[in-house]
Design a protein around this motif. Sequence first.
Motif, PDB file in Angstrom:
ATOM      1  N   SER A 107     -11.450  12.575  14.100  1.00  5.33           N
ATOM      2  CA  SER A 107     -12.288  11.963  14.242  1.00  5.33           C
ATOM      3  C   SER A 107     -11.887  10.273  15.143  1.00  5.33           C
ATOM      4  O   SER A 107     -11.106   9.631  14.290  1.00  5.33           O
ATOM      5  N   ALA A 108     -11.857   9.437  16.175  1.00  5.66           N
ATOM      6  CA  ALA A 108     -11.919   8.491  16.332  1.00  5.66           C
ATOM      7  C   ALA A 108     -12.378   7.602  15.097  1.00  5.66           C
ATOM      8  O   ALA A 108     -11.724   6.550  15.778  1.00  5.66           O
ATOM      9  N   ARG A 109     -13.627   8.466  14.327  1.00  2.01           N
ATOM     10  CA  ARG A 109     -14.346   7.048  13.409  1.00  2.01           C
ATOM     11  C   ARG A 109     -13.895   6.786  11.763  1.00  2.01           C
ATOM     12  O   ARG A 109     -13.274   5.809  12.014  1.00  2.01           O
ATOM     13  N   TRP A 110     -13.014   8.170  11.821  1.00  4.41           N
ATOM     14  CA  TRP A 110     -11.745   7.843  10.990  1.00  4.41           C
ATOM     15  C   TRP A 110     -10.439   7.575  10.640  1.00  4.41           C
ATOM     16  O   TRP A 110     -10.074   6.640  10.383  1.00  4.41           O
ATOM     17  N   LEU A 111     -10.198   7.736  12.289  1.00  8.00           N
ATOM     18  CA  LEU A 111      -9.118   6.433  12.684  1.00  8.00           C
ATOM     19  C   LEU A 111      -8.995   5.515  12.267  1.00  8.00           C
ATOM     20  O   LEU A 111      -8.178   4.875  12.446  1.00  8.00           O
ATOM     21  N   LEU A 112     -10.155   4.926  12.896  1.00  6.49           N
ATOM     22  CA  LEU A 112     -10.961   3.758  12.755  1.00  6.49           C
ATOM     23  C   LEU A 112     -11.050   3.333  11.136  1.00  6.49           C
ATOM     24  O   LEU A 112     -10.765   1.861  10.380  1.00  6.49           O
ATOM     25  N   ALA A 113     -11.752   3.612  10.738  1.00 10.15           N
ATOM     26  CA  ALA A 113     -11.957   3.999   9.302  1.00 10.15           C
ATOM     27  C   ALA A 113     -10.168   3.452   8.591  1.00 10.15           C
ATOM     28  O   ALA A 113     -10.366   2.319   7.185  1.00 10.15           O
ATOM     29  N   LEU A 114      -8.899   4.768   8.764  1.00 11.38           N
ATOM     30  CA  LEU A 114      -8.123   4.568   7.882  1.00 11.38           C
ATOM     31  C   LEU A 114      -7.654   3.102   8.779  1.00 11.38           C
ATOM     32  O   LEU A 114      -6.838   3.065   8.138  1.00 11.38           O
ATOM     33  N   GLY A 115      -7.609   2.842  10.066  1.00 10.81           N
ATOM     34  CA  GLY A 115      -7.284   1.111  10.572  1.00 10.81           C
ATOM     35  C   GLY A 115      -7.504  -0.246   9.060  1.00 10.81           C
ATOM     36  O   GLY A 115      -7.204  -0.955   9.425  1.00 10.81           O
ATOM     37  N   ALA A 116      -8.841   0.253   9.382  1.00  7.78           N
ATOM     38  CA  ALA A 116      -9.595  -0.533   8.798  1.00  7.78           C
ATOM     39  C   ALA A 116      -8.733  -0.967   7.269  1.00  7.78           C
ATOM     40  O   ALA A 116      -8.936  -2.257   7.001  1.00  7.78           O
ATOM     41  N   ARG A 117      -9.108   0.581   6.590  1.00  7.81           N
ATOM     42  CA  ARG A 117      -8.114   0.394   4.953  1.00  7.81           C
ATOM     43  C   ARG A 117      -6.509  -0.486   5.235  1.00  7.81           C
ATOM     44  O   ARG A 117      -6.601  -0.687   4.596  1.00  7.81           O
ATOM     45  N   LEU A 118      -6.336   0.216   6.857  1.00  8.99           N
ATOM     46  CA  LEU A 118      -4.408  -0.415   6.324  1.00  8.99           C
ATOM     47  C   LEU A 118      -5.148  -2.323   6.919  1.00  8.99           C
ATOM     48  O   LEU A 118      -3.997  -2.892   5.691  1.00  8.99           O
ATOM     49  N   VAL A 119      -5.596  -2.984   7.706  1.00 11.46           N
ATOM     50  CA  VAL A 119      -5.783  -3.864   7.431  1.00 11.46           C
ATOM     51  C   VAL A 119      -6.211  -4.503   5.764  1.00 11.46           C
ATOM     52  O   VAL A 119      -5.410  -5.215   5.495  1.00 11.46           O
ATOM     53  N   ARG A 120      -7.117  -3.955   5.321  1.00 13.26           N
ATOM     54  CA  ARG A 120      -7.538  -4.398   3.586  1.00 13.26           C
ATOM     55  C   ARG A 120      -6.542  -4.422   2.831  1.00 13.26           C
ATOM     56  O   ARG A 120      -5.686  -5.477   2.389  1.00 13.26           O
ATOM     57  N   ASP A 121      -5.904  -3.006   2.986  1.00 19.42           N
ATOM     58  CA  ASP A 121      -4.509  -3.194   1.558  1.00 19.42           C
ATOM     59  C   ASP A 121      -3.222  -3.867   2.204  1.00 19.42           C
ATOM     60  O   ASP A 121      -2.959  -4.706   1.227  1.00 19.42           O
ATOM     61  N   VAL A 122      -3.349  -3.807   3.417  1.00 21.24           N
ATOM     62  CA  VAL A 122      -1.667  -4.888   4.053  1.00 21.24           C
ATOM     63  C   VAL A 122      -2.077  -6.109   3.898  1.00 21.24           C
ATOM     64  O   VAL A 122      -1.367  -7.002   3.106  1.00 21.24           O
ATOM     65  N   GLY A 123      -3.052  -6.927   3.910  1.00 20.43           N
ATOM     66  CA  GLY A 123      -3.497  -8.262   3.558  1.00 20.43           C
ATOM     67  C   GLY A 123      -3.913  -8.355   2.157  1.00 20.43           C
ATOM     68  O   GLY A 123      -3.466  -9.461   1.673  1.00 20.43           O
ATOM     69  N   SER A 124      -4.311  -7.581   1.770  1.00 20.94           N
ATOM     70  CA  SER A 124      -4.249  -8.053  -0.281  1.00 20.94           C
ATOM     71  C   SER A 124      -2.364  -7.888  -0.101  1.00 20.94           C
ATOM     72  O   SER A 124      -1.570  -8.855  -1.077  1.00 20.94           O
ATOM     73  N   LEU A 125      -1.956  -7.039   0.399  1.00 19.15           N
ATOM     74  CA  LEU A 125      -0.124  -6.899  -0.117  1.00 19.15           C
ATOM     75  C   LEU A 125       0.549  -8.094  -0.069  1.00 19.15           C
ATOM     76  O   LEU A 125       1.209  -9.106  -0.626  1.00 19.15           O
ATOM     77  N   ILE A 126      -0.142  -9.046   1.411  1.00 22.14           N
ATOM     78  CA  ILE A 126       0.471  -9.980   1.615  1.00 22.14           C
ATOM     79  C   ILE A 126       0.326 -11.274   1.090  1.00 22.14           C
ATOM     80  O   ILE A 126       0.874 -11.772   0.080  1.00 22.14           O
ATOM     81  N   THR A 127      -0.905 -11.055   0.236  1.00 22.82           N
ATOM     82  CA  THR A 127      -1.621 -12.421  -0.103  1.00 22.82           C
ATOM     83  C   THR A 127      -0.727 -12.623  -1.435  1.00 22.82           C
ATOM     84  O   THR A 127      -0.793 -13.707  -2.129  1.00 22.82           O
ATOM     85  N   GLY A 128      -0.689 -10.964  -2.113  1.00 18.00           N
ATOM     86  CA  GLY A 128       0.180 -11.035  -3.187  1.00 18.00           C
ATOM     87  C   GLY A 128       1.518 -11.545  -4.096  1.00 18.00           C
ATOM     88  O   GLY A 128       2.010 -12.080  -4.656  1.00 18.00           O
ATOM     89  N   ALA A 129       2.137 -11.372  -2.846  1.00 20.06           N
ATOM     90  CA  ALA A 129       3.685 -11.380  -2.558  1.00 20.06           C
ATOM     91  C   ALA A 129       3.758 -12.581  -2.082  1.00 20.06           C
ATOM     92  O   ALA A 129       4.892 -13.242  -2.487  1.00 20.06           O
ATOM     93  N   ALA A 130       2.583 -13.503  -1.412  1.00 14.26           N
ATOM     94  CA  ALA A 130       2.995 -15.321  -1.200  1.00 14.26           C
ATOM     95  C   ALA A 130       2.356 -15.383  -2.481  1.00 14.26           C
ATOM     96  O   ALA A 130       3.709 -16.672  -2.461  1.00 14.26           O
ATOM     97  N   LYS A 131       1.873 -14.891  -3.132  1.00 13.73           N
ATOM     98  CA  LYS A 131       1.116 -15.577  -4.850  1.00 13.73           C
ATOM     99  C   LYS A 131       2.594 -15.809  -5.421  1.00 13.73           C
ATOM    100  O   LYS A 131       2.963 -16.466  -5.923  1.00 13.73           O
ATOM    101  N   ALA A 132       3.226 -14.724  -5.412  1.00 16.45           N
ATOM    102  CA  ALA A 132       4.006 -13.703  -6.047  1.00 16.45           C
ATOM    103  C   ALA A 132       5.768 -15.042  -5.858  1.00 16.45           C
ATOM    104  O   ALA A 132       6.873 -14.185  -6.234  1.00 16.45           O
TER     105      ALA A 132
END
Length: 245
Positions: A107-132
């Motif tokens: 499913s291309a839409r499931w792939l898109l959902a995975l990509g969105a989660r990747l952006v969300r999770d890595v973005g949060s990790l970047i924010t947390g790593a920068a603060k720490a």
Amino acid sequence: MWDVTVIEDPEAAAVSLDPVRARLLAELAAGPASAAMLAGKVGLPRQKVNYHLKALEQHGLVELAEERRKGNVTERLMRATAASYVISPLALAAVQPDPDRFRDQLSARWLLALGARLVRDVGSLITGAAKARQRLATYALDGEVTFASAADRAAFVRELTAGVSALIRKYDAPDAEGGRAHRVVVAVHPTITRPAGTADAGAAGAEHGAEATADRIADGTADRPAHPLTGPPAGDPAPESPSHP
């Protein structure tokens, strides 16, 4: 200046999507400038540019680069905090994609959902790593392969799934003291050969999508059982959505 940063706040996302402010961000990503310097480039009065710059600064999208005196006036030179920006699904938290709602390898839409989660999770990790003030351990592989046929593509996917799954079984140590779970995402999709955002690109994508759907039936992949790593058999209907591409 960061090469890319993730916008998680809904208000900051709204600010960045304003056409004038997006233009100002692009100008300031190229180098520091004052409101007076930007006014001529964007065709607005200096006071109006100042208004937009304050909104961008309030949400951390631009920052003060330097101040310099010009007669009795202090000129503020601003710069973008990043060369480019990505809006996280967190900015639309109530309706963000959730790949756990359904699983379909084809499913291309499931792939898109995975990509969105990747952006969300890595973005949060970047924010947390920068603060720490810590480095973030990540790895990415990007490549391109031209398949001679749909059968070759299906064989590639089978070998890729088997290889990655074997590595996961080899190194997975869920009971290890001090161990940390890592997510592995592997994607295969047609390459867009025309400039993104054009009508031709959209038509090309639709053509590839129809072709891929036909290939699912032609090469039997629609009936192939999924590896345990990727969930239920490909093509299973999602509980929330009776069909997907």
